[in-house]
Design an enzyme around this catalytic site. Structure first.
Site, short mmCIF file in Angstrom:
data_model
loop_
_atom_site.label_atom_id
_atom_site.label_comp_id
_atom_site.label_asym_id
_atom_site.label_seq_id
_atom_site.Cartn_x
_atom_site.Cartn_y
_atom_site.Cartn_z
N LYS A 37 48.70 35.75 14.70
CA LYS A 37 47.47 35.78 15.49
C LYS A 37 46.42 36.70 14.86
O LYS A 37 45.26 36.35 14.70
CB LYS A 37 47.82 36.28 16.91
CG LYS A 37 46.71 36.07 17.92
CD LYS A 37 47.00 36.77 19.23
CE LYS A 37 47.71 35.88 20.22
NZ LYS A 37 47.90 36.54 21.53
N PHE A 152 38.23 40.18 36.04
CA PHE A 152 38.06 39.03 36.95
C PHE A 152 37.53 37.83 36.16
O PHE A 152 36.64 37.12 36.60
CB PHE A 152 37.10 39.40 38.09
CG PHE A 152 37.55 40.60 38.89
CD1 PHE A 152 38.52 40.46 39.88
CD2 PHE A 152 37.03 41.86 38.65
CE1 PHE A 152 38.96 41.55 40.61
CE2 PHE A 152 37.46 42.97 39.37
CZ PHE A 152 38.43 42.82 40.35
N ARG A 154 37.38 34.26 34.46
CA ARG A 154 37.93 32.91 34.57
C ARG A 154 37.97 32.28 33.19
O ARG A 154 37.01 32.38 32.43
CB ARG A 154 37.04 32.04 35.47
CG ARG A 154 37.10 32.39 36.92
CD ARG A 154 35.96 31.75 37.66
NE ARG A 154 34.67 32.22 37.11
CZ ARG A 154 33.49 31.77 37.52
NH1 ARG A 154 33.41 30.85 38.44
NH2 ARG A 154 32.37 32.25 37.00
N PHE A 249 35.46 28.08 46.18
CA PHE A 249 36.93 27.93 46.26
C PHE A 249 37.38 27.16 47.48
O PHE A 249 38.40 27.47 48.09
CB PHE A 249 37.64 29.28 46.11
CG PHE A 249 37.76 29.66 44.67
CD1 PHE A 249 36.65 30.08 43.96
CD2 PHE A 249 38.96 29.52 43.99
CE1 PHE A 249 36.73 30.35 42.60
CE2 PHE A 249 39.06 29.80 42.63
CZ PHE A 249 37.94 30.22 41.95
N CYS A 260 47.21 32.78 35.99
CA CYS A 260 46.89 33.93 36.84
C CYS A 260 47.28 33.77 38.30
O CYS A 260 48.03 34.59 38.84
CB CYS A 260 45.41 34.26 36.73
SG CYS A 260 45.02 34.89 35.11
#
Ligand code: UDX
Length: 433
Positions: A37, A152, A154, A249, A260
């Site tokens: 990586k 937080f 996404r 949501f 997650c």
């Protein structure tokens, strides 16, 4: 340029955090124990797909703000602020495995010769930072402070989320650590919420548990809509207009996936139980999320039971990733749905704009070159991820390519009236049709 900051763990969170901090003008050193990586990253190649990350990575490397190494010592020598972003995968019982954090902590202690601010960014159960503090107390030879700074982000919009946060949570009882971290985040002009370390950890788990809860709530209501002829899109819209609830949501579909929500919910359930607190609410959220996948597959099976069953039927699947704009297949609803249909002896061919390479490791099915290829001669099409390409698809052409015009839409991406006008038999989530 400020002093270097170090990011330990170059997965989704670590990489986005490192690249974005570099973009804000900091010198950043990213660490990972995966040699291949780091070799790739040094060349400016991304091990994951995340929109926009590629160009930021290349620019910050070439402008000398971003470097990569496999040695934690390289980072702890140069940096005062060290973000721990390593994985915390779930064990069999849902408890997160914190061994990577423990190993990193010991390596930081071994290689540090001056004051450090150790920032826990990985998502962990409440009280983990206290445990981390105890480890550092035992091994660290220099002064240090601990802070908790949950992410937080996404997948698919990680850069936007980093650069435009609703809030930045910094949990620490050290003024110095708070000051350094607040300074780092200052260019974002976002509200900073200063808390104690335990509350910061719990803010993250509670946020994800609440979001997951909303999805399971609307998915249960969707099933009731299917039985009664109500329409879940209309119900969600009306409910979301209540400012106390809000509209986000509340999209019914085939349930949440990704790494997650499932992992964080399991971890929260585990720690609630450990503290003797009823975890039933979140156990139900989890159960509903998996039931909803079965239910979707059962609707397909049921429809085909009218015409000789699924055996020998060719089902085209559009969308494999757990959500659009990512190549992530981890706990994607598509996996369970496809496996269920394969067990009913359906033949599956599938297409996803980004996730097919990852899917090949999990699902032994036919992979298609595009949407037309997926639709050709299919007895039905399933929409399992709401990629923009699928929304923009030429439906008249698709209809002509299919053996019969039958679509099961797990993401409710088309207008029902239009689909009827085009002559499709069109099944959505959470409506009588
Ligand atoms: C989530 C959190 O949003 C983020 O703050 C956290 O740090 C990491 O976990 P992510 O897993 O990338 O991010 O995806 P997100 O966009 O939150 O969606 C999660 C899942 O919920 C997806 O499978 C999505 O399809 C599903 N979902 C989301 C719904 O089914 N309905 C909705 O209304 C919203």
């Amino acid at each position: 340029m400020r002093e270097s900051i170090a990011i330990i763990g170059s997965g989704y969170v670590g990489l986005t955090t490192g690249v974005c901090f570099a973009e804000l003008g900091n010198k950043v050193i990213c660490v990972d124990n995966d040699d291949s990586k780091i070799t790739k990253l040094k060349k400016g190649e991304l091990p994951i797909y995340e929109p926009g990350l590629d160009s930021l990575l290349k620019r910050n490397i070439s402008e000398g703000r971003l470097e990569f190494t496999t040695a934690i010592g390289d980072a702890s020598k140069k940096a005062c602020v060290i973000f721990i972003c390593v994985g915390t995968p779930p064990k069999e019982n849902g408890e997160p495995d914190l061994s990577a954090i423990e190993n990193v902590a010991k390596d930081i202690a071994d290689t540090s010769a001056s004051y450090k601010i150790i920032v826990e960014k990985s998502t962990v159960p409440v009280s983990t930072a206290r445990w981390l503090n105890d480890i550092m107390q035992k091994y660290m030879k220099t002064d240090f402070d601990i802070a908790v700074n949950p992410e937080f982000l996404r997948e698919g919009t990680a850069i936007h989320d980093f650069m435009n946060p609703d809030r930045i949570v910094i949990g620490t009882d050290s003024k110095r650590a708070y000051g350094e971290l607040a300074e780092l985040y200052k260019p974002l002009n976002a509200p900073i919420f200063h808390t104690d370390i335990n509350s910061a950890e719990l803010i993250k788990h509670t946020s994800n548990a609440m979001l997951a809860q909303r999805i399971s709530t609307i998915n249960v209501i969707a099933r009731l809509c299917e039985k009664t002829g109500a329409d879940v899109e209309t119900v969600a819209k009306g409910v979301g207009m209540d400012e106390r609830i809000g509209r986000h949501f509340l999209k019914a579909g085939i349930g949440y996936g990704g790494f997650c929500f499932p992992k964080d919910l399991d971890a929260l359930i585990h720690i609630l139980r450990e503290n003797g607190i009823n975890a039933g609410l979140f156990e139900a959220v989890r159960e509903i999320n998996f039931d909803i996948r079965d239910h979707f597959a059962e609707r397909v099976t049921e429809r085909f039971s009218q015409s000789g069953g699924l055996k020998g039927k060719l089902i085209g699947v559009l969308g494999l990733a757990f959500k659009p704009n990512t190549d992530d297949m981890r706990l994607a609803p598509s996996i369970d749905i496809i496996r269920k249909l394969v067990s009913e002896q359906a033949t599956i061919k599938a297409y996803d704009p980004k996730a097919m390479e990852n899917s090949k490791k999990l699902l032994d099915i036919e992979y298609c070159s595009g949407m037309d290829d997926t639709a050709r001669d299919a007895d039905a099409l399933l929409i399992l991820t709401e990629w923009q390409d699928f929304k923009d698809m030429d439906l008249t052409k698709i209809k002509d390519l299919m053996k019969q015009p039958l679509i099961f839409d797990g993401r409710n991406i088309y207008n029902k009236q239009r689909m009827q006008d085009l002559g499709f038999e069109y099944y959505t989530v959470g409506s009588g049709t």
